[in-house]
Design a protein around this motif. Structure first.
Motif, PDB file in Angstrom:
ATOM      1  N   GLU A  96     -11.675 -39.703  31.024  1.00 16.37           N
ATOM      2  CA  GLU A  96     -11.351 -39.930  32.437  1.00 16.37           C
ATOM      3  C   GLU A  96     -12.449 -39.336  33.298  1.00 16.37           C
ATOM      4  OE1 GLU A  96      -7.275 -38.855  33.413  1.00 16.37           O
ATOM      5  OE2 GLU A  96      -7.916 -38.471  35.470  1.00 16.37           O
ATOM      6  N   PRO A  97     -13.167 -40.162  34.058  1.00 16.77           N
ATOM      7  CA  PRO A  97     -14.278 -39.607  34.838  1.00 16.77           C
ATOM      8  C   PRO A  97     -13.778 -38.726  35.984  1.00 16.77           C
ATOM      9  CG  PRO A  97     -13.903 -41.889  35.447  1.00 16.77           C
ATOM     10  CD  PRO A  97     -12.964 -41.591  34.308  1.00 16.77           C
ATOM     11  N   LEU A  98     -14.510 -37.653  36.238  1.00 23.02           N
ATOM     12  CA  LEU A  98     -14.229 -36.848  37.426  1.00 23.02           C
ATOM     13  C   LEU A  98     -14.725 -37.635  38.630  1.00 23.02           C
ATOM     14  CD1 LEU A  98     -15.584 -33.491  35.965  1.00 23.02           C
ATOM     15  CD2 LEU A  98     -13.161 -34.096  36.375  1.00 23.02           C
ATOM     16  N   PRO A  99     -14.251 -37.306  39.845  1.00 20.98           N
ATOM     17  CA  PRO A  99     -14.767 -38.024  41.014  1.00 20.98           C
ATOM     18  C   PRO A  99     -16.297 -37.941  41.059  1.00 20.98           C
ATOM     19  CG  PRO A  99     -12.906 -36.631  41.621  1.00 20.98           C
ATOM     20  CD  PRO A  99     -13.224 -36.323  40.187  1.00 20.98           C
ATOM     21  N   GLY A 100     -16.933 -39.079  41.200  1.00 22.90           N
ATOM     22  CA  GLY A 100     -18.394 -39.106  41.307  1.00 22.90           C
ATOM     23  C   GLY A 100     -19.117 -39.114  39.971  1.00 22.90           C
ATOM     24  N   GLN A 101     -18.414 -38.844  38.887  1.00 18.88           N
ATOM     25  CA  GLN A 101     -19.070 -38.804  37.569  1.00 18.88           C
ATOM     26  C   GLN A 101     -19.237 -40.234  37.027  1.00 18.88           C
ATOM     27  OE1 GLN A 101     -16.720 -37.145  34.327  1.00 18.88           O
ATOM     28  NE2 GLN A 101     -18.505 -36.129  33.460  1.00 18.88           N
ATOM     29  N   LEU A 103     -19.223 -43.236  34.330  1.00 16.96           N
ATOM     30  CA  LEU A 103     -18.285 -43.530  33.237  1.00 16.96           C
ATOM     31  C   LEU A 103     -18.888 -43.110  31.902  1.00 16.96           C
ATOM     32  CD1 LEU A 103     -17.126 -47.116  34.353  1.00 16.96           C
ATOM     33  CD2 LEU A 103     -15.953 -44.940  34.765  1.00 16.96           C
ATOM     34  N   LYS A 104     -20.184 -43.392  31.758  1.00 15.64           N
ATOM     35  CA  LYS A 104     -20.865 -43.085  30.496  1.00 15.64           C
ATOM     36  C   LYS A 104     -20.884 -41.571  30.265  1.00 15.64           C
ATOM     37  CE  LYS A 104     -23.827 -44.281  27.082  1.00 15.64           C
ATOM     38  NZ  LYS A 104     -25.260 -44.521  27.214  1.00 15.64           N
ATOM     39  N   GLU A 105     -21.138 -40.835  31.328  1.00 13.03           N
ATOM     40  CA  GLU A 105     -21.174 -39.378  31.212  1.00 13.03           C
ATOM     41  C   GLU A 105     -19.798 -38.852  30.799  1.00 13.03           C
ATOM     42  OE1 GLU A 105     -24.038 -37.927  31.182  1.00 13.03           O
ATOM     43  OE2 GLU A 105     -22.879 -36.115  30.664  1.00 13.03           O
ATOM     44  N   ALA A 106     -18.758 -39.414  31.436  1.00 10.77           N
ATOM     45  CA  ALA A 106     -17.388 -38.992  31.104  1.00 10.77           C
ATOM     46  C   ALA A 106     -17.095 -39.299  29.632  1.00 10.77           C
ATOM     47  CB  ALA A 106     -16.390 -39.714  32.000  1.00 10.77           C
ATOM     48  N   ALA A 107     -17.538 -40.457  29.175  1.00 12.82           N
ATOM     49  CA  ALA A 107     -17.285 -40.862  27.780  1.00 12.82           C
ATOM     50  C   ALA A 107     -18.026 -39.940  26.816  1.00 12.82           C
ATOM     51  CB  ALA A 107     -17.701 -42.313  27.581  1.00 12.82           C
ATOM     52  N   VAL A 126     -11.733 -45.920  28.375  1.00 12.59           N
ATOM     53  CA  VAL A 126     -12.216 -45.223  29.583  1.00 12.59           C
ATOM     54  C   VAL A 126     -11.318 -45.565  30.769  1.00 12.59           C
ATOM     55  CG1 VAL A 126     -14.057 -45.219  31.312  1.00 12.59           C
ATOM     56  CG2 VAL A 126     -14.600 -44.847  28.941  1.00 12.59           C
ATOM     57  N   VAL A 127     -10.850 -44.526  31.448  1.00 17.17           N
ATOM     58  CA  VAL A 127     -10.028 -44.717  32.651  1.00 17.17           C
ATOM     59  C   VAL A 127     -10.940 -45.136  33.803  1.00 17.17           C
ATOM     60  CG1 VAL A 127      -8.545 -43.532  34.331  1.00 17.17           C
ATOM     61  CG2 VAL A 127      -8.340 -43.007  31.883  1.00 17.17           C
ATOM     62  N   ILE A 147     -17.492 -48.502  23.568  1.00 23.71           N
ATOM     63  CA  ILE A 147     -16.222 -48.467  24.315  1.00 23.71           C
ATOM     64  C   ILE A 147     -15.986 -49.832  24.942  1.00 23.71           C
ATOM     65  CG2 ILE A 147     -14.979 -47.437  26.258  1.00 23.71           C
ATOM     66  CD1 ILE A 147     -16.304 -44.789  25.516  1.00 23.71           C
ATOM     67  N   SER A 148     -14.913 -50.485  24.489  1.00 20.95           N
ATOM     68  CA  SER A 148     -14.680 -51.855  24.926  1.00 20.95           C
ATOM     69  C   SER A 148     -13.314 -52.032  25.576  1.00 20.95           C
ATOM     70  CB  SER A 148     -14.814 -52.808  23.731  1.00 20.95           C
ATOM     71  OG  SER A 148     -13.865 -52.476  22.737  1.00 20.95           O
ATOM     72  N   SER A 149     -12.647 -50.920  25.888  1.00 24.34           N
ATOM     73  CA  SER A 149     -11.360 -51.053  26.589  1.00 24.34           C
ATOM     74  C   SER A 149     -11.278 -50.046  27.728  1.00 24.34           C
ATOM     75  CB  SER A 149     -10.195 -50.856  25.622  1.00 24.34           C
ATOM     76  OG  SER A 149     -10.283 -49.608  24.995  1.00 24.34           O
ATOM     77  N   TYR A 150     -10.696 -50.508  28.821  1.00 25.40           N
ATOM     78  CA  TYR A 150     -10.561 -49.686  30.025  1.00 25.40           C
ATOM     79  C   TYR A 150      -9.086 -49.471  30.287  1.00 25.40           C
ATOM     80  CZ  TYR A 150     -14.772 -52.519  30.238  1.00 25.40           C
ATOM     81  OH  TYR A 150     -15.907 -53.195  29.905  1.00 25.40           O
ATOM     82  N   LYS A 151      -8.796 -48.430  31.077  1.00 23.18           N
ATOM     83  CA  LYS A 151      -7.405 -48.227  31.479  1.00 23.18           C
ATOM     84  C   LYS A 151      -7.336 -48.157  32.977  1.00 23.18           C
ATOM     85  CE  LYS A 151      -3.171 -45.866  30.953  1.00 23.18           C
ATOM     86  NZ  LYS A 151      -2.931 -44.622  30.268  1.00 23.18           N
ATOM     87  N   VAL A 152      -6.440 -48.959  33.545  1.00 27.39           N
ATOM     88  CA  VAL A 152      -6.220 -48.864  34.989  1.00 27.39           C
ATOM     89  C   VAL A 152      -4.765 -48.493  35.248  1.00 27.39           C
ATOM     90  CG1 VAL A 152      -8.034 -50.510  35.618  1.00 27.39           C
ATOM     91  CG2 VAL A 152      -5.707 -51.356  35.240  1.00 27.39           C
ATOM     92  N   PHE A 153      -4.543 -47.856  36.388  1.00 28.12           N
ATOM     93  CA  PHE A 153      -3.208 -47.424  36.792  1.00 28.12           C
ATOM     94  C   PHE A 153      -2.820 -48.164  38.066  1.00 28.12           C
ATOM     95  CE2 PHE A 153      -4.774 -43.989  34.209  1.00 28.12           C
ATOM     96  CZ  PHE A 153      -3.657 -43.454  33.578  1.00 28.12           C
ATOM     97  N   THR A 154      -1.561 -48.589  38.129  1.00 34.77           N
ATOM     98  CA  THR A 154      -1.078 -49.237  39.355  1.00 34.77           C
ATOM     99  C   THR A 154      -0.345 -48.213  40.235  1.00 34.77           C
ATOM    100  OG1 THR A 154       1.022 -49.817  38.329  1.00 34.77           O
ATOM    101  CG2 THR A 154      -0.770 -51.438  38.141  1.00 34.77           C
TER     102      THR A 154
END
Ligand code: URP
Ligand code: ZN
Ligand code: ZN
Length: 457
Positions: A96-101, A103-107, A126-127, A147-154
């Motif tokens: 899960e990326p921090l604000p501003g981070q 995605l690759k760095e978070a992964a 990856v969120v 990484i080939s799947s993402y997660k989104v929240f509603t």
């Protein structure tokens, strides 16, 4: 590692086969009758037992920091060791990326954190809370990274993706052939319920189900399906808990849309009456437990193929962490589950005649491997695949109890459940990581598995 699993009944998604399995250098090299063990190969007797491909728990949160700063009791080591004791050889966790981070760095960070201590193999989703900065252009690099799947929240403040970003993400995922997974609860329905309950001073843990009505899931699933239909992107709903969610997915699939879904053992087996107990917090997870008719609809959806995966959403907090909150809104949501995934699904599914053994293997291993791009390395026992297996004794009866389980949660929502059939040995790339009640793996023994493109069915 070298190992010959001898005399068992090998189960795959298509059927059962009396066969030995030879694993050399961590890979399956042969599956067949009366195989001869080369010199120096350890032999494991599996007569009278089932030999299944290693279980994949496609939804875990090890070492996760909740929104109110509380860290889960199970870190990567403890969570994965406990998972191994239940036959799990691969987990898919979240970066899960921090604000501003980026995605690759978070992964990368999350991968490093896991690699230093995890005891089973792992992959990552990856969120994506937004597409700010360069995030949109990073998706291709993420795919090359595995990484080939993402997660989104509603829903959830800080995580809920805005409509504009969501549409763009669906379009990008369509172009890359990657997968968007969705936590589906309609935020407006949740906010209305919360407002109403607060006004009525109904905020104790007992109101958890009322605070997240079934309607929230039905609505969010339907609106996400409509959005995804505009681009034809493949979507996957995590932790489906309601009949309404199943029906919406079923309708979309019948109309030819590429929609997949997952549920969890607790939504199949537990109901919201548990929130009336004095220890209601032990059963608080999001979405909440529902009604018996939802349980039935979920089983039916597994049988008919409307849902393709059972995973756990393992997110373990101790009773002390759980009870430190006084209200349903503040209780950290999540329960332990990886270790009891296979025992519960075998016992309540196969032994009770709700699922066949090949269906069980499909739901817990082959399907998640295919959907998340890990197949054929994971998800099957064929020459060339990783030597990941679980030997299950169908005659062994166990009464589930936190005393005998390995999660740091210190409790299980299934305390006292009698299960028929239990994992005897778990094998990770030819190495025995669990045997008859004991974890025998090593801290940091798990490896990152780069995901390729998944497939839909
Ligand atoms: O209650 C849950 N499920 N906690 C983990 C986070 C999530 O929404 O999956
Ligand atoms: Zn979720
Ligand atoms: Zn989750």
């Amino acid at each position: 590692m070298h190992l010959l699993i001898r005399g068992g009944t090998v189960v795959d998604e298509k059927g059962l086969n009396e066969a030995d399995v030879l694993i050399i250098g961590g890979k399956v090299t042969e599956v067949g009758r009366r195989l001869v063990a080369p010199q120096g190969v350890e032999i494991l007797d599996a007569s009278g037992k089932f030999v299944l491909p290693g279980i994949i728990d496609a939804h875990t949160h090890f070492g996760m920091k909740s929104r109110n700063g509380i860290i889960t009791a199970d870190d990567f080591y403890r969570g994965s060791a406990s998972a191994a004791c239940g036959g799990v050889t691969t987990v898919i966790d979240y970066a899960e990326p921090l604000p501003g981070q980026s995605l690759k760095e978070a992964a990368k960070q999350r991968r490093l954190e896991a690699e230093s201590s995890i005891a089973v193999d792992f992959s990552l989703h990856v969120v994506i809370p937004d597409l700010d900065g360069d995030r949109a252009s990073e998706l291709e690099a993420l795919l090359h990274y595995g990484i080939s799947s993402y997660k989104v929240f509603t829903t959830y403040e800080g995580l809920q993706i805005k409509d504009r970003d969501l549409r763009r993400l669906l379009q990008l995922a369509r172009e890359l052939n990657t997968l968007v997974t969705v936590h589906a609860e309609d935020d407006q329905v949740l906010q209305d319920a919360r407002h109403r309950l607060i006004q009525q001073a109904r905020v104790s843990p007992g109101y958890h189900a009322a605070s997240r009505p079934a309607e929230a899931e039905g609505r969010a699933v339907e609106s996400m399906i409509r959005l995804a239909d505009e681009t034809g992107v493949l979507i996957y709903f995590v932790h489906i808990s309601t009949g309404a969610g199943c029906r919406a997915i079923g309708r979309a699939r019948a109309a030819g849309q590429r929609v997949l879904g997952e549920t969890c053992p607790h939504y199949l087996l537990l109901t919201e009456e548990l929130y009336q107990r004095p220890d209601a917090q032990k059963y608080i997870m999001c979405p909440p437990l529902r009604k018996a008719e939802d349980n039935w609809m979920l089983w039916e959806s597994l049988q008919s193929g409307v849902l393709q995966v059972v995973a756990t959403d393992h997110c373990a907090y101790t009773w002390d962490q759980k009870r430190s909150a006084r209200t349903c809104f503040e209780t950290p949501p999540g329960i332990p589950g990886s270790e009891t995934l296979l025992p519960l699904l075998y016992s309540e599914g196969v032994a009770r005649g709700r699922l066949t053994l090949p269906q069980l293997v499909a739901l817990l291993s082959a399907n998640p491997a295919r959907i998340f791009g890990l197949y054929p390395r994971k998800g099957g026992l064929a020459p060339g695949s990783d030597g990941d297996a679980v030997i299950l004794d169908p005659r062994k009866e166990v009464v589930l109890s936190a005393k005998n389980l390995h999660s740091a949660a210190g409790y299980t929502p299934f305390e006292g459940w009698r299960v028929q059939g239990y994992p005897e040995t778990t094998i990770l790339r030819g190495k025995i990581v669990y045997h008859r009640g004991y974890f025998t793996g090593i801290q940091g023994g798990g490896r990152f598995v780069a995901a390729g493109l998944g497939s839909s069915f």
